[in-house]
Every structure is written in structure tokens, then in C-alpha cells.
Design a protein around this motif. Structure first.
Motif, PDB file in Angstrom:
ATOM      1  N   THR A 159      55.782  -9.029  -5.135  1.00  0.00           N
ATOM      2  CA  THR A 159      54.944  -8.755  -6.316  1.00  0.00           C
ATOM      3  C   THR A 159      55.780  -8.231  -7.483  1.00  0.00           C
ATOM      4  OG1 THR A 159      54.440  -6.505  -5.570  1.00  0.00           O
ATOM      5  CG2 THR A 159      52.903  -8.242  -4.908  1.00  0.00           C
ATOM      6  N   ASP A 160      57.040  -7.838  -7.221  1.00  0.00           N
ATOM      7  CA  ASP A 160      57.919  -7.351  -8.299  1.00  0.00           C
ATOM      8  C   ASP A 160      57.956  -8.337  -9.471  1.00  0.00           C
ATOM      9  OD1 ASP A 160      58.504  -5.262  -6.655  1.00  0.00           O
ATOM     10  OD2 ASP A 160      60.541  -5.899  -6.170  1.00  0.00           O
ATOM     11  N   GLY A 161      57.908  -9.642  -9.157  1.00  0.00           N
ATOM     12  CA  GLY A 161      57.954 -10.675 -10.196  1.00  0.00           C
ATOM     13  C   GLY A 161      56.772 -10.580 -11.151  1.00  0.00           C
ATOM     14  N   THR A 212      69.098  -6.645 -13.179  1.00  0.00           N
ATOM     15  CA  THR A 212      68.796  -6.371 -14.593  1.00  0.00           C
ATOM     16  C   THR A 212      67.606  -5.434 -14.741  1.00  0.00           C
ATOM     17  OG1 THR A 212      67.370  -8.290 -14.743  1.00  0.00           O
ATOM     18  CG2 THR A 212      69.687  -8.615 -15.333  1.00  0.00           C
ATOM     19  N   TYR A 213      66.944  -5.133 -13.632  1.00  0.00           N
ATOM     20  CA  TYR A 213      65.805  -4.204 -13.614  1.00  0.00           C
ATOM     21  C   TYR A 213      64.664  -4.753 -14.475  1.00  0.00           C
ATOM     22  CZ  TYR A 213      63.918   0.618 -13.080  1.00  0.00           C
ATOM     23  OH  TYR A 213      63.178   1.739 -12.742  1.00  0.00           O
ATOM     24  N   ASP A 214      64.534  -6.087 -14.485  1.00  0.00           N
ATOM     25  CA  ASP A 214      63.499  -6.691 -15.324  1.00  0.00           C
ATOM     26  C   ASP A 214      63.041  -8.004 -14.685  1.00  0.00           C
ATOM     27  OD1 ASP A 214      61.785  -6.992 -17.451  1.00  0.00           O
ATOM     28  OD2 ASP A 214      63.345  -6.957 -18.996  1.00  0.00           O
ATOM     29  N   TRP A 271      66.339   7.782   2.563  1.00  0.00           N
ATOM     30  CA  TRP A 271      66.808   6.389   2.554  1.00  0.00           C
ATOM     31  C   TRP A 271      67.005   5.915   1.120  1.00  0.00           C
ATOM     32  CZ3 TRP A 271      62.349   4.662   6.317  1.00  0.00           C
ATOM     33  CH2 TRP A 271      62.598   5.193   7.581  1.00  0.00           C
ATOM     34  N   TYR A 272      66.091   6.318   0.238  1.00  0.00           N
ATOM     35  CA  TYR A 272      66.206   5.896  -1.164  1.00  0.00           C
ATOM     36  C   TYR A 272      67.495   6.457  -1.770  1.00  0.00           C
ATOM     37  CZ  TYR A 272      65.209   5.277  -6.108  1.00  0.00           C
ATOM     38  OH  TYR A 272      65.296   4.923  -7.436  1.00  0.00           O
ATOM     39  N   VAL A 273      67.737   7.742  -1.523  1.00  0.00           N
ATOM     40  CA  VAL A 273      68.923   8.398  -2.114  1.00  0.00           C
ATOM     41  C   VAL A 273      70.199   7.786  -1.518  1.00  0.00           C
ATOM     42  CG1 VAL A 273      70.163  10.591  -2.335  1.00  0.00           C
ATOM     43  CG2 VAL A 273      67.681  10.533  -2.640  1.00  0.00           C
ATOM     44  N   ILE A 313      58.993   9.099 -10.043  1.00  0.00           N
ATOM     45  CA  ILE A 313      58.298   7.801 -10.042  1.00  0.00           C
ATOM     46  C   ILE A 313      57.840   7.360  -8.641  1.00  0.00           C
ATOM     47  CG2 ILE A 313      58.420   5.372 -10.777  1.00  0.00           C
ATOM     48  CD1 ILE A 313      60.674   6.196 -12.722  1.00  0.00           C
ATOM     49  N   ASN A 314      58.804   7.159  -7.759  1.00  0.00           N
ATOM     50  CA  ASN A 314      58.451   6.492  -6.501  1.00  0.00           C
ATOM     51  C   ASN A 314      57.614   7.351  -5.552  1.00  0.00           C
ATOM     52  OD1 ASN A 314      59.817   4.099  -7.260  1.00  0.00           O
ATOM     53  ND2 ASN A 314      61.777   5.030  -6.697  1.00  0.00           N
ATOM     54  N   GLU A 315      57.909   8.650  -5.517  1.00  0.00           N
ATOM     55  CA  GLU A 315      57.133   9.507  -4.607  1.00  0.00           C
ATOM     56  C   GLU A 315      55.670   9.663  -5.056  1.00  0.00           C
ATOM     57  OE1 GLU A 315      58.935  13.042  -2.694  1.00  0.00           O
ATOM     58  OE2 GLU A 315      57.172  14.107  -3.428  1.00  0.00           O
TER      59      GLU A 315
HETATM   60  C1  LIG Z   1      60.704  -2.655  -8.708  1.00  0.00           C
HETATM   61  C2  LIG Z   1      60.077  -1.556  -7.879  1.00  0.00           C
HETATM   62  C3  LIG Z   1      58.834  -1.036  -8.589  1.00  0.00           C
HETATM   63  C4  LIG Z   1      59.586  -2.105  -6.547  1.00  0.00           C
HETATM   64  O1  LIG Z   1      60.498  -2.784  -5.842  1.00  0.00           O
HETATM   65  C5  LIG Z   1      61.062  -0.403  -7.608  1.00  0.00           C
HETATM   66  O2  LIG Z   1      62.211  -0.866  -6.998  1.00  0.00           O
HETATM   67  C6  LIG Z   1      61.404   0.369  -8.875  1.00  0.00           C
HETATM   68  O3  LIG Z   1      62.152  -0.083  -9.685  1.00  0.00           O
HETATM   69  N1  LIG Z   1      60.811   1.552  -9.036  1.00  0.00           N
HETATM   70  C7  LIG Z   1      60.965   2.342 -10.238  1.00  0.00           C
HETATM   71  C8  LIG Z   1      61.852   3.510 -10.059  1.00  0.00           C
HETATM   72  C9  LIG Z   1      63.226   3.130  -9.527  1.00  0.00           C
HETATM   73  O4  LIG Z   1      64.064   2.701 -10.311  1.00  0.00           O
HETATM   74  O5  LIG Z   1      63.436   3.250  -8.323  1.00  0.00           O
END
Ligand SMILES: CC(C)(CO)[C@@H](O)C(=O)NCCC(=O)O
Ligand SMILES: Nc1ncnc2c1ncn2[C@@H]1O[C@H](COP(=O)(O)OP(=O)(O)OP(=O)(O)O)[C@@H](O)[C@H]1O
Length: 349
Positions: A159-161, A212-214, A271-273, A313-315
Motif C-alpha cells: 500500500t506504500d505506493g 527516495t522516500y516518495d 528492530w526499527y532502530v 511517527i511510527n509508534e
Molecule cells: C512508508 C512507511 C509509511 C511504510 O512502509 C514507513 O516506512 C515510513 O516511512 N514511515 C514514516 C516514518 C519513517 O520514516 O520511518
């Protein structure tokens, strides 16, 4: 829990061995289910430990190799062949039964309506937090399904797309809310899934780049798959009612099966960190990376930055939007702190 909710099966400890692996797994499930009802209401889930669940693959051959797994594994995901065999192979078998049974039900509807039966794509949703490992889960499931008899066409879409482009998110003040339900073009996502399910010959799926985060300008064409896997944070969100009284609809309305990948919040944060630290040497090192400026951070600085992004954001997204949808899943894969699946909950009611 009422006794009638316990599935038919041999009495634990008596017929267990004689009745075979499936019955033994049922027996274990029964024991767990009896103690798994904190509200006093019957739990809709049957709960399995990994060993009991593993028995449910019966004697299906494991045909995924170590090389396949290396290709499918996400960064920092320790999933090994034993886990594929004991967790994902039984799940693939269950999904096969679901696909066949769902097709049977559709045939019944066609017969009732006097219509020519058509094969409708079977849609699987995979939900869970950022960094919980749902992309790896989705990729492994796809790979196992591709190995079913008659080699079905299995497509995987994230769904990111369907996130709004960064430019739009910025205009709407949503750049710090990426991944929250409002950061997606939900109407386009819903139309995409509805079009695939209704048998459109070619449907365009949007794509996202973590580099590219986009979102990317190019789309990918999905052509009448037998199975569509839709992976994303919020795929299990229920529909909501707009102020004018109309219903938003929800992609989960189109799911024939759904998986929620679950773990403790502290573990997912870690895990994220850790993944962020590793990404410094890989993706962030690329000058095209949106996070390139983070490549040179020290360990301590990177930890602080990742923890900040996670906490802002993520939490909150996990707590407010993702976790509350867990109870809507057909199956919950619960991971332990080492990332491996420990418990499997299958919705039976
Ligand atoms: C693209 C999402 C939303 C989901 O995969 C995530 O990876 C994201 O970018 N979250 C925003 C905060 C962050 O950069 O981790
Ligand atoms: N900033 C980034 N740069 C490059 N790749 C990334 C970045 N963030 C995540 N990834 C990779 O992209 C994939 C999807 O990441 P995302 O955060 O959407 O993950 P996810 O589906 O929650 O992760 P996971 O697969 O761990 O559940 C992961 O395999 C991850 O390693």
C-alpha cells in the motif's frame, strides 16, 4: 469458555498419538484456548505453539531453498528455512484450502444466479507495524503459493505506493504523519483492489521507493492474478462513515484472508532502530537516498534519530491505528524478541 467452542478432536493425552499430527495439534489448541479468554467471552481464535502448528503442514514437501530465502529476506530479518517449514508451509497449505473453498462458494452463487462461473482473484491482506517484518512474510507467502499445483499467478502489492506524494503530504501538513490512514489515497487504493477483484484485465498499481522516500512516477500492471497479496500498515482498517452519512468502504471488505504480523512494541522499536543503524552502510550510503544525510551519523546519533522518528511517527500510528485492527485478522503471527514466530492464532469463529 464454553465447552461447545472447543473443536472436535481427540481427548488430550489419550487418543492424541493414535489420531495423528493434526489431532495432536488440535488437542494442544484446545488446552490453550481454554485459558485464552481474558474477557470471559469466547475467543474467536485457536492458538497454536509453533511445534503444534508445524505438524499441520502434514507431509507437504518443503521446496524453498536457502538461496530463495536470501532473496526474500528483508534487512535484519533472521527468518530461516526451519521457520519457513514450520510456520509458513502450514499457512500456505491452509491458504490453498481457503482458495479452493472460496472458489466453491462462488460457484454456488454463480449456479444460483444462472451465470457462467468465473475465477475471482483471491485477495490476502498482510498487516502490521513498520519494521515488524510484514514485507518478508508477504514475500515468503507469495513464493510458497507460486509453488502450488498449476502454478497460480500471485501478485504482491504494497500500500506504500498509494501514499500521497511527499509534495501533497507537505501541502496538507501530513509529512510527519506518513503511514497514518490519512496519508494514503484511500479512494485510489480501494478502486485498485476492487478493480482487480472484479476481474479487470489490467489494473495499474502505484509504487513507492524507500530510497527516495516518495512514490514513483511509474506504475506496475496487475493482470488478472489468481491471488493478490496486499501488504501494508493499515490494510485491516474498517470502513468509516463520512459526515454526510455515506460509507468510505474499506479494502479489507475485499479480503478473503488476512494475516496480522504481531510483536511486542519494545521489540519492534528495537528492530526499527537496529535496521536504521544498518541502513547507514547500505541504502543511506547512496547519495540518492532521502536519508543520505544520516549515513555519517555515529551509532549514538543514529540511535537518537531513529528513536525520535519511531516515537513521533511510527509508534503512535501503531498504537492508534494498526494494533486496534489486529482482532480483524484471520490469522495472527506473533513474534518473539528474536524476530521468530512463536505463536499462531487462527480465527475459527
Ligand atoms: C512508508 C512507511 C509509511 C511504510 O512502509 C514507513 O516506512 C515510513 O516511512 N514511515 C514514516 C516514518 C519513517 O520514516 O520511518
Ligand atoms: N529508509 C529506508 N531506506 C531503504 N530501505 C528501507 C528504508 N526503510 C525501510 N527499508 C526497507 O524497505 C522494506 C520495507 O520497509 P517498511 O518500513 O515498509 O517495512 P515493513 O514492511 O514494515 O518492514 P518490515 O518488512 O520489516 O515489516 C524493508 O525490507 C526495509 O528493509
Amino acid at each position: 469458555m464454553r465447552f461447545s467452542l472447543v473443536p472436535p478432536g481427540p481427548t488430550p493425552g489419550t487418543d492424541e498419538r493414535r489420531a495423528g499430527p493434526r489431532a495432536a495439534a488440535y488437542a494442544t489448541m484446545t488446552r490453550v484456548a481454554l485459558t485464552d479468554s481474558p474477557t470471559g467471552l469466547p475467543s474467536p481464535y485457536a492458538v497454536f505453539g509453533r511445534t503444534e502448528w508445524a505438524r499441520l503442514s502434514e507431509s507437504h514437501p518443503m521446496n524453498l531453498t536457502g538461496d530463495d530465502l536470501t532473496r526474500l529476506r528483508g534487512l535484519g530479518e533472521p527468518v530461516d528455512l526451519d521457520e519457513v517449514e514450520s510456520v509458513y508451509l502450514p499457512l500456505s497449505r491452509l491458504l490453498y484450502f481457503y482458495v479452493e473453498a472460496t472458489h466453491g462458494l462462488r460457484l454456488a452463487t454463480s449456479e444460483f444466479l444462472g451465470e457462467r462461473p468465473t475465477r475471482v482473484p483471491f485477495v490476502v491482506g498482510v498487516a502490521g507495524s513498520v519494521a515488524v517484518g510484514k514485507s518478508t512474510t508477504a514475500r515468503i507467502l507469495r513464493e510458497l503459493m507460486l509453488r502450488w499445483p498449476h502454478t497460480p499467478r500471485v501478485e504482491l502489492v504494497t500500500t506504500d505506493g498509494f501514499l500521497y506524494p511527499n509534495k501533497v503530504l507537505e501541502e496538507r501538513g501530513l509529512l510527519q504523519r506518513k503511514g497514518f490512514p490519512e496519508s494514503y489515497d484511500r479512494r485510489a487504493l480501494l478502486k485498485f483492489v476492487a478493480d482487480v477483484k472484479s476481474g479487470e484485465l489490467a489494473v495499474e498499481a502505484r509504487q513507492y521507493s524507500h530510497l527516495t522516500y516518495d512514490v514513483l512516477p511509474a506504475t506496475v500492471t496487475i493482470r488478472k492474478p489468481d491471488v493478490l497479496i496486499v501488504e501494508g500498515l493499515n490494510v485491516l482498517q474498517p470502513p468509516t462513515v463520512r459526515s454526510d452519512g455515506t460509507n468510505t468502504g474499506s479494502i479489507s471488505d475485499f479480503f478473503d484472508f488476512s494475516v496480522y504480523v504481531d510483536a511486542d512494541l519494545e521489540d519492534i522499536r528495537r528492530w526499527y532502530v537496529e535496521r536504521f543503524l544498518r541502513l547507514r552502510q547500505t541504502a543511506f550510503a547512496d547519495p540518492k537516498s532521502y536519508f543520505h544525510r544520516y549515513a555519517a551519523l555515529s551509532d549514538a546519533q543514529a540511535r537518537a534519530t531513529a528513536t525520535d522518528i519511531w516515537t513521533r511517527i511510527n509508534e503512535p500510528n501503531l498504537i492508534e491505528n494498526i494494533e486496534p485492527t489486529k482482532g480483524r485478522a484471520t490469522l495472527v503471527l506473533a513474534k518473539g524478541s528474536d524476530h521468530s514466530v512463536e505463536t499462531i492464532k487462527l480465527r475459527k469463529l
